[in-house]
Design an enzyme around this catalytic site. Structure first.
Site, PDB file in Angstrom:
ATOM      1  N   GLU A   4       0.841  -1.214   0.000  1.00  0.00           N
ATOM      2  CA  GLU A   4       0.000   0.000   0.000  1.00  0.00           C
ATOM      3  C   GLU A   4       0.865   1.249   0.000  1.00  0.00           C
ATOM      4  O   GLU A   4       1.839   1.331   0.758  1.00  0.00           O
ATOM      5  CB  GLU A   4      -0.881  -0.027   1.249  1.00  0.00           C
ATOM      6  CG  GLU A   4      -2.262   0.483   1.041  1.00  0.00           C
ATOM      7  CD  GLU A   4      -3.100  -0.394   0.112  1.00  0.00           C
ATOM      8  OE1 GLU A   4      -3.184  -0.061  -1.079  1.00  0.00           O
ATOM      9  OE2 GLU A   4      -3.654  -1.391   0.588  1.00  0.00           O
ATOM     10  N   ASP A  15       2.894   2.230  -4.897  1.00  0.00           N
ATOM     11  CA  ASP A  15       2.841   2.251  -6.377  1.00  0.00           C
ATOM     12  C   ASP A  15       3.354   3.550  -6.983  1.00  0.00           C
ATOM     13  O   ASP A  15       3.720   3.569  -8.153  1.00  0.00           O
ATOM     14  CB  ASP A  15       1.445   1.886  -6.910  1.00  0.00           C
ATOM     15  CG  ASP A  15       0.358   2.873  -6.559  1.00  0.00           C
ATOM     16  OD1 ASP A  15       0.562   3.707  -5.649  1.00  0.00           O
ATOM     17  OD2 ASP A  15      -0.713   2.818  -7.201  1.00  0.00           O
ATOM     18  N   SER A  17     -11.900   1.226  -5.353  1.00  0.00           N
ATOM     19  CA  SER A  17     -11.577   1.703  -6.704  1.00  0.00           C
ATOM     20  C   SER A  17     -12.753   1.779  -7.657  1.00  0.00           C
ATOM     21  O   SER A  17     -12.669   1.361  -8.816  1.00  0.00           O
ATOM     22  CB  SER A  17     -10.477   0.845  -7.335  1.00  0.00           C
ATOM     23  OG  SER A  17      -9.310   1.005  -6.607  1.00  0.00           O
ATOM     24  N   GLU A  67      -6.613  10.223 -14.027  1.00  0.00           N
ATOM     25  CA  GLU A  67      -6.638  10.582 -12.592  1.00  0.00           C
ATOM     26  C   GLU A  67      -5.699  11.749 -12.308  1.00  0.00           C
ATOM     27  O   GLU A  67      -6.057  12.700 -11.617  1.00  0.00           O
ATOM     28  CB  GLU A  67      -6.169   9.402 -11.736  1.00  0.00           C
ATOM     29  CG  GLU A  67      -7.138   8.274 -11.609  1.00  0.00           C
ATOM     30  CD  GLU A  67      -8.092   8.401 -10.423  1.00  0.00           C
ATOM     31  OE1 GLU A  67      -7.833   9.196  -9.510  1.00  0.00           O
ATOM     32  OE2 GLU A  67      -9.111   7.689 -10.444  1.00  0.00           O
ATOM     33  N   ASP A 125      -4.676   0.772  -9.130  1.00  0.00           N
ATOM     34  CA  ASP A 125      -6.120   0.518  -9.223  1.00  0.00           C
ATOM     35  C   ASP A 125      -6.541   0.257 -10.668  1.00  0.00           C
ATOM     36  O   ASP A 125      -7.283  -0.679 -10.962  1.00  0.00           O
ATOM     37  CB  ASP A 125      -6.910   1.706  -8.678  1.00  0.00           C
ATOM     38  CG  ASP A 125      -6.501   2.082  -7.273  1.00  0.00           C
ATOM     39  OD1 ASP A 125      -5.779   1.297  -6.647  1.00  0.00           O
ATOM     40  OD2 ASP A 125      -6.900   3.162  -6.801  1.00  0.00           O
TER      41      ASP A 125
HETATM   42  C1  GLA Z   1      -5.212   4.684  -3.974  1.00  0.00           C
HETATM   43  C2  GLA Z   1      -4.470   5.026  -5.272  1.00  0.00           C
HETATM   44  C3  GLA Z   1      -3.481   3.923  -5.646  1.00  0.00           C
HETATM   45  C4  GLA Z   1      -2.581   3.558  -4.466  1.00  0.00           C
HETATM   46  C5  GLA Z   1      -3.399   3.340  -3.191  1.00  0.00           C
HETATM   47  C6  GLA Z   1      -2.536   3.150  -1.991  1.00  0.00           C
HETATM   48  O1  GLA Z   1      -6.027   3.588  -4.174  1.00  0.00           O
HETATM   49  O2  GLA Z   1      -5.379   5.225  -6.331  1.00  0.00           O
HETATM   50  O3  GLA Z   1      -2.722   4.327  -6.765  1.00  0.00           O
HETATM   51  O4  GLA Z   1      -1.601   4.534  -4.269  1.00  0.00           O
HETATM   52  O5  GLA Z   1      -4.279   4.425  -2.937  1.00  0.00           O
HETATM   53  O6  GLA Z   1      -1.807   1.992  -2.078  1.00  0.00           O
END
Ligand code: GLA
Length: 391
Positions: A33, A36, A128, A162, A174
């Site tokens: 988490e 990314d 998501s 995004e 996501d």
């Molecule tokens: C959100 C973002 C992802 C990622 C998560 C945390 O979902 O959209 O890109 O950074 O938070 O892991």
């Protein structure tokens, strides 16, 4: 679900011509988490819940969108040539953003389309929903116009949308999970180069249970504020390290290297953020190794450690998520439990032995209700295929 959407499409836009059906899933991240956008690894799977869409190509450049989940918004009609970035975060902004990102990259989209969509995924819960709308747009416009792009491209355009259209600095996890999910597998994705492997979940005796806290605490300024702050803090930590070591991302360091260098990050908050990014990346690599070796208990312990690090070092948990995770840790049959997604509310993900799942949901729901006054919602996650045409 898709029958209802088709019915609605015929009502709104008529039943003639080549009408096609699509689905794009939400995702749950098992571990990895806030790695990314730090060049690290993630390990999400696509869900069986998501957004359904029914669409028909037009012969002009108009896009008409209707969402059964938001009937008050009516039909949103735009020309492909008049899409303008904004950070309103409305469902159609996520569709428009993907079209805008493709056009900006020089992809020719000859024709617009009419579309009706509906979701069976709760919006704003960290599963998501927005990426699922983006990937629905991507698969629709790709399929209707026969665009020469693959699903990794679709994930990339979702992220560009995004970042540059919707005003969130999110990473690619996501959109990648929604575009490229695979039934009964999670995706081990290295975000530094987008190489990925599908890892079989092989969980015959356990279930992946999602608990929705039903809270969202990320509403200051705009809904992406705290997320973008974390991203900036990570970048500042990286900049401090770059003065003494030749790296492009925090994900290039292992724990030992980081511990040796961490004193060069003078800002204590940024140092903690970077420690999470580095340790979480290593935890994710380790977790996948354990899963592949059949060591689910070890995988679960790493999930718990991930939660603690997100709570203490990265500070993206909140009281409600902590209650869900910490109460889960006490319950029988729980292999591991952690917050999942961006944080500041949303969901936890737990791995629970089959025979304990009913009690888990009952007892955790009760405890959470007693301590917060909120009724949590639970879903059993079913790792599923990514965005696709249905007919
Ligand atoms: C959100 C973002 C992802 C990622 C998560 C945390 O979902 O959209 O890109 O950074 O938070 O892991």
């Amino acid at each position: 679900m898709i029958e209802k959407v088709l019915e609605c499409f015929k009502e709104k836009f008529g039943g003639e011509g080549d009408i096609r059906s699509y689905f794009a899933p939400g995702r749950v991240n098992l571990i990895g988490e806030h790695t990314d956008y730090n060049g690290g690894h993630v390990f999400p799977c696509a869900l069986s819940m998501g957004n359904y869409g029914v669409a028909r190509k037009r012969d002009d450049r108009t896009v008409r969108l209707y969402n059964m989940t938001y009937p008050d918004n009516g039909v949103q009609e735009r020309s492909l040539d008049e899409l303008t970035p904004n950070d309103n975060g409305l469902w159609y902004d996520y569709q428009h953003g993907v079209l805008w990102a493709m056009l900006k990259a020089g992809i020719e989209i000859p024709c617009g389309y009419d579309m009706v969509m509906a979701a069976d995924l709760p919006a704003g819960s960290g599963l998501s929903a927005s990426a699922s709308i983006e990937e629905l747009a991507a698969i629709i416009v790709k399929d209707l116009n026969d665009l020469p792009i693959d699903m990794v491209d679709c994930a990339r355009y979702g992220q560009v949308s995004e970042n540059e259209y919707n005003g969130s600095n999110s990473g690619i996890m996501d959109q990648f999970a929604s575009a490229l999910g695979k039934k009964d597998h999670a995706i081990f994705l290295d975000t530094s180069d987008l190489s990925y492997e599908y890892v079989p979940l092989n969980m015959k005796a356990e279930k992946i249970v999602i608990a929705n806290s039903k809270v969202k605490h990320n509403l200051t300024e705009n809904s992406y504020n705290s997320y973008n702050t974390r991203r900036r803090e990570s970048e500042e930590a990286l900049a401090a390290l770059k003065r003494v070591v030749d790296i492009d991302a925090l994900g290039e360091l292992d724990n030992e290297e980081f511990d040796k260098l961490s004193e060069y990050i003078e800002n204590e908050v940024n140092r903690k953020r970077a420690r999470h990014a580095v340790y979480e990346n290593q935890r994710t690599i380790q977790a996948v190794r354990e899963l592949r070796a059949g060591h689910l208990e070890a995988f679960g312990r790493l999930m718990n450690d991930s939660h603690i690090s997100l709570r203490d070092d990265y500070a993206v948990s909140c009281e409600e998520l902590d209650i869900l995770a910490e109460e889960a840790w006490k319950l029988p049959g729980v292999i591991g439990s952690r917050m999942t997604g961006g944080g500041f509310g949303g969901c936890t993900v737990s791995i629970v032995k089959n025979e304990n799942v009913d009690d888990f949901i009952e007892v955790l729901g009760k405890k959470y209700g007693e301590r917060t006054g909120i009724k949590a919602e639970f879903y059993i996650a079913d790792a599923s295929d990514g965005a696709r045409r249905l007919d």
